[in-house]
Design an enzyme around this catalytic site. Structure first.
Site, PDB file in Angstrom:
ATOM      1  N   GLU A 177       0.823  -1.216   0.000  1.00 18.74           N
ATOM      2  CA  GLU A 177       0.000   0.000   0.000  1.00 18.74           C
ATOM      3  C   GLU A 177       0.858   1.269   0.000  1.00 18.74           C
ATOM      4  O   GLU A 177       1.325   1.710   1.040  1.00 18.74           O
ATOM      5  CB  GLU A 177      -0.924   0.021   1.234  1.00 18.74           C
ATOM      6  CG  GLU A 177      -1.819   1.262   1.277  1.00 18.74           C
ATOM      7  CD  GLU A 177      -2.678   1.358   2.531  1.00 18.74           C
ATOM      8  OE1 GLU A 177      -2.419   0.624   3.507  1.00 18.74           O
ATOM      9  OE2 GLU A 177      -3.607   2.169   2.527  1.00 18.74           O
ATOM     10  N   LYS A 219      -2.685  -2.250  -2.910  1.00 19.66           N
ATOM     11  CA  LYS A 219      -3.707  -1.378  -2.313  1.00 19.66           C
ATOM     12  C   LYS A 219      -3.342   0.042  -2.701  1.00 19.66           C
ATOM     13  O   LYS A 219      -2.325   0.592  -2.237  1.00 19.66           O
ATOM     14  CB  LYS A 219      -3.747  -1.549  -0.804  1.00 19.66           C
ATOM     15  CG  LYS A 219      -4.751  -0.628  -0.125  1.00 19.66           C
ATOM     16  CD  LYS A 219      -5.143  -1.128   1.250  1.00 19.66           C
ATOM     17  CE  LYS A 219      -6.059  -0.125   1.942  1.00 19.66           C
ATOM     18  NZ  LYS A 219      -6.725  -0.682   3.116  1.00 19.66           N
TER      19      LYS A 219
HETATM   20  P1  13P Z   1      -9.182   4.168   4.720  1.00 19.56           P
HETATM   21  O1  13P Z   1     -10.087   3.471   3.735  1.00 19.56           O
HETATM   22  O2  13P Z   1      -9.936   4.735   5.896  1.00 19.56           O
HETATM   23  O3  13P Z   1      -8.276   5.141   4.056  1.00 19.56           O
HETATM   24  O4  13P Z   1      -8.260   3.070   5.386  1.00 19.56           O
HETATM   25  C1  13P Z   1      -7.730   2.075   4.620  1.00 19.56           C
HETATM   26  C2  13P Z   1      -6.435   1.648   5.156  1.00 19.56           C
HETATM   27  O5  13P Z   1      -6.260   0.536   5.527  1.00 19.56           O
HETATM   28  C3  13P Z   1      -5.374   2.658   5.225  1.00 19.56           C
HETATM   29  O6  13P Z   1      -4.178   2.022   5.497  1.00 19.56           O
END
Ligand code: 13P
Length: 334
Positions: A177, A219
């Site tokens: 991510e 992600k």
């Molecule tokens: P949000 O969808 O609230 O941005 O959180 C997702 C997430 O796991 C951020 O690391």
């Protein structure tokens, strides 16, 4: 650990019409979310809140997996059933956040590096034994006058690649991510350029570290104008820019891409995902891994009365899962 098993898990995470619920807030972050609705962040309150989310009836209908925090992976329902058991029964794959959050990147004021590599191999071994089958690591990139720097992007990509390789070694699918934050006044083109550079750097690093893309999930953040940009973009513009950027930087061998919500409203997060999937077939399934955009309505209800409003809170979780599941198929009607 066989390659096939990693691939199988990765594909199951992005099965048609299904996505992920992110409930992996660190103790600090959940403390802030609780404080905003007047709830004390005790271990028992955190446990009870996560039990409400994870025992939502038919959660597995539109939810393929849930990302937990270390504390949550070890917790049980009030009746004494481990959360991992509850998830397995519901057909929801247990995931775990394994980074240790961000620290200032020395020498680069305003930029951060995600930490948590030391001892990670042993932690992953334990998480696998506890039932986790995928693991998330979040890098944070912010857009400012002189940021992000190349050093910040490359250092975070390097950390993501080292974590991803360790995950695969231990049988967990890495969910990589690199979040480009929405904060700032920048326009959508700047977000596009930064996101493309970040993704190219990430996939370069994954390649250098022998990470098998077939057993990896991305992600991603959507390509959006900054929150304070005077010129906001339409749903169609966001969808088109995001898909174009992903096609420019993400190899087709990746089994799937899920999005974070990042502070978008519930409706915007769903509408953007839906619009992307309405644009036709893409090289990868595009789905969701929302935290706030899955939970915020439920948290507000639950906070009012954790017992009396439990059913109503779970109904909103199910509704958000259904709407986002439909958006993952491009079938959401608004
Ligand atoms: P949000 O969808 O609230 O941005 O959180 C997702 C997430 O796991 C951020 O690391």
């Amino acid at each position: 650990m066989s390659i096939e098993q990693l691939e199988e898990t990765a594909h199951a995470m992005v099965a048609p019409g299904k996505g992920i619920i992110a409930i992996d807030e660190s103790t600090t972050t959940i403390g802030k979310r609780f404080a905003a609705v007047g709830v004390d962040s005790t271990e028992e309150n955190r446990r009870a809140y996560r039990e409400m989310l994870l025992t939502t009836p038919k959660l597995g209908e539109h939810i393929s997996g849930a990302i937990l925090y270390d504390e949550t992976l070890r917790q049980k329902t009030k009746a004494g059933v481990s959360f991992v058991e509850v998830m397995k029964k519901a057909g929801v794959i247990p995931g775990i956040k394994v980074d240790k959050g961000t620290q200032p990147l020395a020498g680069f004021p305003g930029e951060v590096i995600t930490e948590g590599l030391d001892g990670l191999r042993d932690r992953l071994k334990e998480y696998y034994a506890l039932g986790a089958r995928f693991a998330k690591w979040r890098a944070v990139i912010s857009i400012g006058e002189d940021t992000p720097s190349g050093t910040c992007i490359e250092s975070n990509s390097h950390a993501l690649a080292r974590y991803a390789a360790l995950c695969q070694e231990q049988g967990l699918v890495p969910m990589v991510e690199p979040e480009v934050l929405m904060d700032g006044e920048h326009d959508i083109e700047v977000c596009y350029d930064v996101t493309e550079v970040v993704l190219r750097s990430l996939f370069g690093a994954l390649y250098e570290h022998n990470v098998m893309l077939e057993g990896t999930i991305l992600k991603a953040s959507m390509v959006l104008p900054g929150k304070d940009c005077p010129e906001q973009a339409s749903v169609e513009e966001v969808a088109a820019a995001t898909v174009r950027c992903l096609k420019a930087a993400v190899p087709a061998s990746l089994p799937g891409i899920v999005f974070l919500s990042g502070g978008q409203s519930d409706a915007a997060a769903t509408a953007h995902l839906n619009a992307m999937n309405q644009m036709g077939a893409h090289p990868w399934p595009l789905s969701f891994s929302y935290g706030r955009a899955m939970q915020s309505a439920a948290l507000k209800l639950w906070a009012k009365d954790p017992v009396g409003k439990l059913g109503e809170a779970q109904t909103t979780v199910a509704a958000r899962a259904r709407d986002n599941g439909l958006a993952a198929r491009g079938q959401w009607k608004g």
